[in-house]
Design an enzyme around this catalytic site. Structure first.
Site: not given
Ligand SMILES: NC(=O)c1ccc[n+]([C@@H]2O[C@H](COP(=O)([O-])OP(=O)(O)OC[C@H]3O[C@@H](n4cnc5c(N)ncnc54)[C@H](OP(=O)(O)O)[C@@H]3O)[C@@H](O)[C@H]2O)c1
Length: 248
Positions: A142, A155
Site C-alpha cells: 500500500s 496497518y
Molecule cells: N482498497 C484500498 O484502498 C487498498 C489500498 C491499498 C492496499 N490495499 C490492499 O489490497 C488488498 C485487498 O484489499 P481490498 O481493498 O480488495 O479489500 P477487501 O475488498 O476488503 O477484500 C479483502 C480480502 O481479504 C480477505 N481476507 C481478509 N481477512 C482474511 C482472513 N482472516 N482470512 C482469509 N482471508 C481474509 C477477504 O476474504 P473474505 O471476504 O472471503 O473473508 C477479502 O477477499 C489488501 O491487502 C489491502 O491491504 C487496499
C-alpha cells in the site's frame, strides 16, 4: 498481451475487491486460478462460476489466514488441486482497521500482522517446493507504507513489512528463477475503503491524486497480472505504485 495458458495461480483474498479483479485478469489470460477466501464463500463461488462460464478453470478454497496454521493449511489445499507446480502466487488478502494509538488493542495489532504479514510469508515458505523457475510472487502492499494517513499506523506498518519482505525474498529466491514483487495501491474503491464512497472522501482523494477519478479494483488487478506474467520477467524486488499519481 499477457498469455498465461497452462499456468496455475493462487490468489488470496480472491473473493472480493482487488483480489477478485486479479483472479479474473489471470483467468482471462489463460491461467487456472485457485480463488482463496476467508468468509465470503458465496462471492468466491460466483467468481469461480464466472471464470468457468468464460471457458476458464477455477476452484475456491476457504481458509482463515488469521489462524497461526492458516497459510500452511491453504498451501496444503492448493497442492491437492494443482499438484506439483504453482506458477503464480498473489498474496493479497488483508485487513485494515483505523484506530488511534490509544484505541489500538493487542488483539487488533496481532490480527493485522497475522493476516497482512505472517500469512504471506508462510505461504511463500509452504509453497516453495512447488514454485519452480519462472514463477512469480506478487504481494499487495500500500502507498501508506511510505506516507502518513491518520489512524492507520498499525496497518501502514504491516505494508512497510511487505515492502521489506519483497526485497529480501527477491534476493533469496532469484537464484531459483522466482521473481517477487508487490503492488502498492492508492485508494481503491473496495469494501475496505468505505470513505471512497462518501462525497467527503471522494473530494479528499481527488485532491491528492494527479488522475481525477477514484481508483477501481481493475486498475490494480491488471498490474498484478502483468507482474505475475513473463511480460515483467526482468522485474524483481520492486514495489510498484498503482495510485493514479497520488501526491500523498
Ligand atoms: N482498497 C484500498 O484502498 C487498498 C489500498 C491499498 C492496499 N490495499 C490492499 O489490497 C488488498 C485487498 O484489499 P481490498 O481493498 O480488495 O479489500 P477487501 O475488498 O476488503 O477484500 C479483502 C480480502 O481479504 C480477505 N481476507 C481478509 N481477512 C482474511 C482472513 N482472516 N482470512 C482469509 N482471508 C481474509 C477477504 O476474504 P473474505 O471476504 O472471503 O473473508 C477479502 O477477499 C489488501 O491487502 C489491502 O491491504 C487496499
Amino acid at each position: 498481451m499477457i498469455n498465461l495458458t497452462g499456468k496455475t495461480a493462487l490468489v488470496t483474498g480472491g473473493s472480493r475487491g482487488i483480489g477478485r479483479s486479479a483472479a479474473l485478469a489471470l483467468a482471462k489470460a489463460g491461467a487456472q486460478v485457485l480463488v482463496h477466501y476467508g468468509r465470503a464463500e458465496a462471492e468466491a463461488a460466483s467468481l469461480v462460476a464466472e471464470i468457468e462460464a468464460g471457458g476458464g478453470r477455477a476452484d475456491k478454497i476457504g481458509v482463515d489466514l488469521q489462524q497461526p496454521q492458516g497459510a500452511h493449511t491453504l498451501a496444503e489445499h492448493a497442492r491437492t488441486i494443482v499438484g506439483e507446480r504453482l506458477d503464480i502466487l498473489v498474496a493479497n488478502a488483508g485487513i485494515a482497521t483505523a484506530a488511534t494509538i490509544e484505541e489500538t488493542t493487542v488483539t487488533d495489532f496481532d490480527a493485522h500482522f497475522a493476516v497482512n504479514v505472517r500469512a504471506p510469508f508462510f505461504l511463500v515458505q509452504q509453497l516453495l517446493p512447488i514454485l519452480g523457475s519462472g514463477s512469480g510472487i506478487v504481494f499487495t502492499g500500500s502507498v501508506v507504507a511510505n506516507t502518513v494517513v491518520p489512524n492507520l499506523a498499525v496497518y501502514a506498518a504491516t505494508k512497510g513489512a511487505i515492502d521489506t519482505l519483497v526485497k529480501h525474498l527477491a534476493a533469496a529466491l532469484g537464484g531459483r528463477g522466482i521473481r517477487v514483487n508487490a503492488v502498492a495501491p492508492g485508494v481503491i474503491n473496495t469494501d475496505m475503503s468505505h470513505f471512497a464512497r462518501t462525497e467527503e472522501g471522494q473530494a479528499y482523494i481527488l485532491g491528492i491524486q494527479a488522475l481525477q477519478r477514484i481508483g477501481q479494483p481493475d486498475d490494480v488487478g491488471e498490474v498484478i497480472a502483468f507482474l505475475a506474467s513473463d511480460a515483467s520477467r526482468w522485474i524483481t524486488g520492486e514495489t510498484v505504485r498503482v495510485d493514479g499519481g497520488s501526491k500523498l
